[in-house]
Design a protein around this motif. Sequence first.
Motif, PDB file in Angstrom:
ATOM      1  N   PRO A 198     103.780  31.934  32.123  1.00  0.00           N
ATOM      2  CA  PRO A 198     104.383  31.305  30.947  1.00  0.00           C
ATOM      3  C   PRO A 198     105.872  31.602  30.875  1.00  0.00           C
ATOM      4  N   ALA A 199     106.589  30.800  30.109  1.00  0.00           N
ATOM      5  CA  ALA A 199     108.044  30.938  30.037  1.00  0.00           C
ATOM      6  C   ALA A 199     108.466  32.328  29.578  1.00  0.00           C
ATOM      7  N   SER A 200     107.705  32.942  28.671  1.00  0.00           N
ATOM      8  CA  SER A 200     108.090  34.254  28.148  1.00  0.00           C
ATOM      9  C   SER A 200     108.027  35.343  29.204  1.00  0.00           C
ATOM     10  N   ARG A 201     107.324  35.100  30.318  1.00  0.00           N
ATOM     11  CA  ARG A 201     107.246  36.089  31.398  1.00  0.00           C
ATOM     12  C   ARG A 201     108.161  35.737  32.565  1.00  0.00           C
ATOM     13  N   ASN A 202     108.896  34.649  32.460  1.00  0.00           N
ATOM     14  CA  ASN A 202     109.952  34.324  33.422  1.00  0.00           C
ATOM     15  C   ASN A 202     111.247  34.926  32.885  1.00  0.00           C
ATOM     16  N   TYR A 230     118.220  23.694  27.563  1.00  0.00           N
ATOM     17  CA  TYR A 230     117.002  24.151  28.215  1.00  0.00           C
ATOM     18  C   TYR A 230     115.888  24.136  27.182  1.00  0.00           C
ATOM     19  N   LYS A 231     114.772  23.525  27.537  1.00  0.00           N
ATOM     20  CA  LYS A 231     113.734  23.266  26.550  1.00  0.00           C
ATOM     21  C   LYS A 231     112.631  24.315  26.573  1.00  0.00           C
ATOM     22  N   TYR A 232     112.944  25.489  26.146  1.00  0.00           N
ATOM     23  CA  TYR A 232     111.940  26.522  25.955  1.00  0.00           C
ATOM     24  C   TYR A 232     112.408  27.405  24.815  1.00  0.00           C
ATOM     25  N   ARG A 276     100.607  29.641  22.608  1.00  0.00           N
ATOM     26  CA  ARG A 276     100.361  29.746  24.053  1.00  0.00           C
ATOM     27  C   ARG A 276     100.683  28.427  24.753  1.00  0.00           C
ATOM     28  N   LEU A 277     100.355  27.316  24.113  1.00  0.00           N
ATOM     29  CA  LEU A 277     100.689  26.019  24.699  1.00  0.00           C
ATOM     30  C   LEU A 277     102.198  25.876  24.844  1.00  0.00           C
ATOM     31  N   ALA A 278     102.932  26.239  23.799  1.00  0.00           N
ATOM     32  CA  ALA A 278     104.393  26.145  23.860  1.00  0.00           C
ATOM     33  C   ALA A 278     104.955  27.018  24.975  1.00  0.00           C
ATOM     34  N   ASP A 279     104.313  28.148  25.230  1.00  0.00           N
ATOM     35  CA  ASP A 279     104.785  29.100  26.228  1.00  0.00           C
ATOM     36  C   ASP A 279     104.406  28.689  27.652  1.00  0.00           C
ATOM     37  N   ALA A 324     108.395  23.631  29.447  1.00  0.00           N
ATOM     38  CA  ALA A 324     109.040  24.900  29.099  1.00  0.00           C
ATOM     39  C   ALA A 324     109.257  25.760  30.338  1.00  0.00           C
ATOM     40  N   VAL A 325     108.235  25.854  31.189  1.00  0.00           N
ATOM     41  CA  VAL A 325     108.322  26.707  32.372  1.00  0.00           C
ATOM     42  C   VAL A 325     109.380  26.184  33.337  1.00  0.00           C
ATOM     43  N   GLU A 326     109.358  24.881  33.630  1.00  0.00           N
ATOM     44  CA  GLU A 326     110.318  24.337  34.588  1.00  0.00           C
ATOM     45  C   GLU A 326     111.733  24.348  34.027  1.00  0.00           C
ATOM     46  N   SER A 327     111.858  24.221  32.714  1.00  0.00           N
ATOM     47  CA  SER A 327     113.180  24.309  32.112  1.00  0.00           C
ATOM     48  C   SER A 327     113.757  25.709  32.277  1.00  0.00           C
ATOM     49  N   LYS A 328     112.911  26.719  32.112  1.00  0.00           N
ATOM     50  CA  LYS A 328     113.408  28.084  32.275  1.00  0.00           C
ATOM     51  C   LYS A 328     113.716  28.384  33.738  1.00  0.00           C
ATOM     52  N   ILE A 329     112.915  27.840  34.638  1.00  0.00           N
ATOM     53  CA  ILE A 329     113.208  28.000  36.066  1.00  0.00           C
ATOM     54  C   ILE A 329     114.559  27.373  36.393  1.00  0.00           C
ATOM     55  N   LEU A 330     114.819  26.185  35.851  1.00  0.00           N
ATOM     56  CA  LEU A 330     116.110  25.538  36.077  1.00  0.00           C
ATOM     57  C   LEU A 330     117.246  26.391  35.522  1.00  0.00           C
TER      58      LEU A 330
END
Length: 601
Positions: free
Chosen positions: A206-210, A229-231, A431-434, A439-445
């Motif tokens: 999830p985004a919170s663990r990236n 960034y969308k997270y 959890r869905l939002a995370d 959200a995940v790919e936005s944080k990766i970017l």
Amino acid sequence: MSSFANVGAAGQPSILNDMTFGIELEFLSYTPRKVRDGPRGHLTRALHTPVNLLCKNCNKEHSWKLPIEGIVSSNPPPFSTWKMIRDGTVNPSADEKANEPRKSQFYQMELVSRIMNFSKPTPSFPPQFYPCTDEPFEWDAHTEISVFMQRVHEAFSDHGYCIANNKNTGFHIHFSNGKIPPPAKISLGMFAVFTALERHFDRLLPASRNCIMSFEGVTPGISRVNPVYKYIPGDNDWVGSGSRALLEGIRSTVKRAIKDDPEFNRFTITDELQSCNPPSWLNTISGYDDVEAFLDSWPAKDSMGQTLAYRTMAVNLQNLKSGIGKSTIEIRAAPGSLDFSEVWQWSQFMGKLMLWLSTPSIDHNKIILDIWANGTIIDLLKQIGVSQDTLDYYTDRLTPDWAVRRHARVISTIGETDPFRNFLISVENNRLADHRTEAVESKILHKLERGYYGQIPDALFKTLPAEVQNHPKNFLNMDTCDYELFTDSVIADAAPVVISHPSPAYSWSNDPFNTSNTNSVQAASMFFSPDSFDVPPPPGLDDPFTTPPDITPSGTSRFPTTVDGSNARSPASDGSEEFPFRSIDGQSQIFATAAPEGGFS
């Protein structure tokens, strides 16, 4: 053709013949107030109740005691039983807590397993025997974990009882080699895999663990004035990235060199900047033959003045330092879960990765760098020889709608009259939002652009937005980087902070969450919540998901898809110097095929 082998390590000789493991499951737990001793006492009584299992010998059911703390009156050997402890970090978020039923009691639950064998059954504790044959009863890990998790669900299935996982909960796995620590090279190899393939593992998390930790100093990436960034900002403080330790080491060395004499130490600075990438990190890690020496090489403080903790990393090697007593590698990356499929498949993934790293005659370094440059986590799964069941699970896990499907499935099981209905819906919405792909790919970017993954290969660099590629402070492209220009830029940016120390002085503060930077307050305010994913960005700002760059070369994508191919293993090794992550040279070695221009089709 890709350079990746489509052959697993299963069946090959391994030096981890006695590999053991244990798991830690964190979760929120609730019972009605009237329940004696609350959630912990309630679960203790449930786990002390024997379970019935179908006998492999006579095809009848027999009753067995679970290996749980307190099942025998005497003191058991260490780690021979499961136990429950309170974990102070396991808490509901504010919006979740607001939906807790008033007449309930809460416990911060962590269920810690005993030590189990990974590849063979584990003797029962206390000793038990088949009534039909008088043979000793043993637990295979799959049955043992599934029985415990099933009993947990049963215990909290009645009206007024509840268990849940939110983003404050984690799922940790410890690995060892029987009664002795894992070999140093395998332990360092595990850290190296997560460090080099951080971007790939981030897609499973999830985004919170990236994690994006604030820093001051060198970065090969750039910070947009108004990033979109969308997270939801905010990281789990208990799991950090291995790349951070390597980058903080570079920042520390560069800072000292500039403070002493930037021109005299120019070669040192340039040399450090050339190490801002995973290939250099693997080379650095492979140079150590001792885990403690590697950990001691980290700066004591990070660039923000905070302790650079060994423990709070995706791969925690602190237990292998002398005097700790556990002698395990701890994998802390995974989010909390009470879904047996998630728990079992992650355990299998991590265990097979450990065994693969301990297998001689494989050029681990080359394979990992091939995956880093051109592959996905699926390529790693194929390399390490996971079962088809595990491969299918993660193939599905990486589909764009996985989080949405999971959310719908879980929500559908919540009863209309369940007093925890609003609480559980709040938890699952968070959890869905995370977890959702956007959200995940936005944080990766975000991490790619900022340089949190270090420098990247040219093919991946060309998938980034044009404004990032053309930014004058961008030194992300490892293949084309002008390191002399990079050195000039770093020295110029550092001068006000390192040399003259004006107040306030944050020209090296590169993180948008660091509000001491005058630009960062504006930057942080530009972040969107998942509820506003469809809101258009402000004028003049590109949305990286609705306005893809037009410079993506044919055959590539922003996040490259899986590629298959031939075996990239090297001939048999006669010692430990070549594995894992020891660069291999020589005419006799088999090297992978380089990616063609434009990537693999």
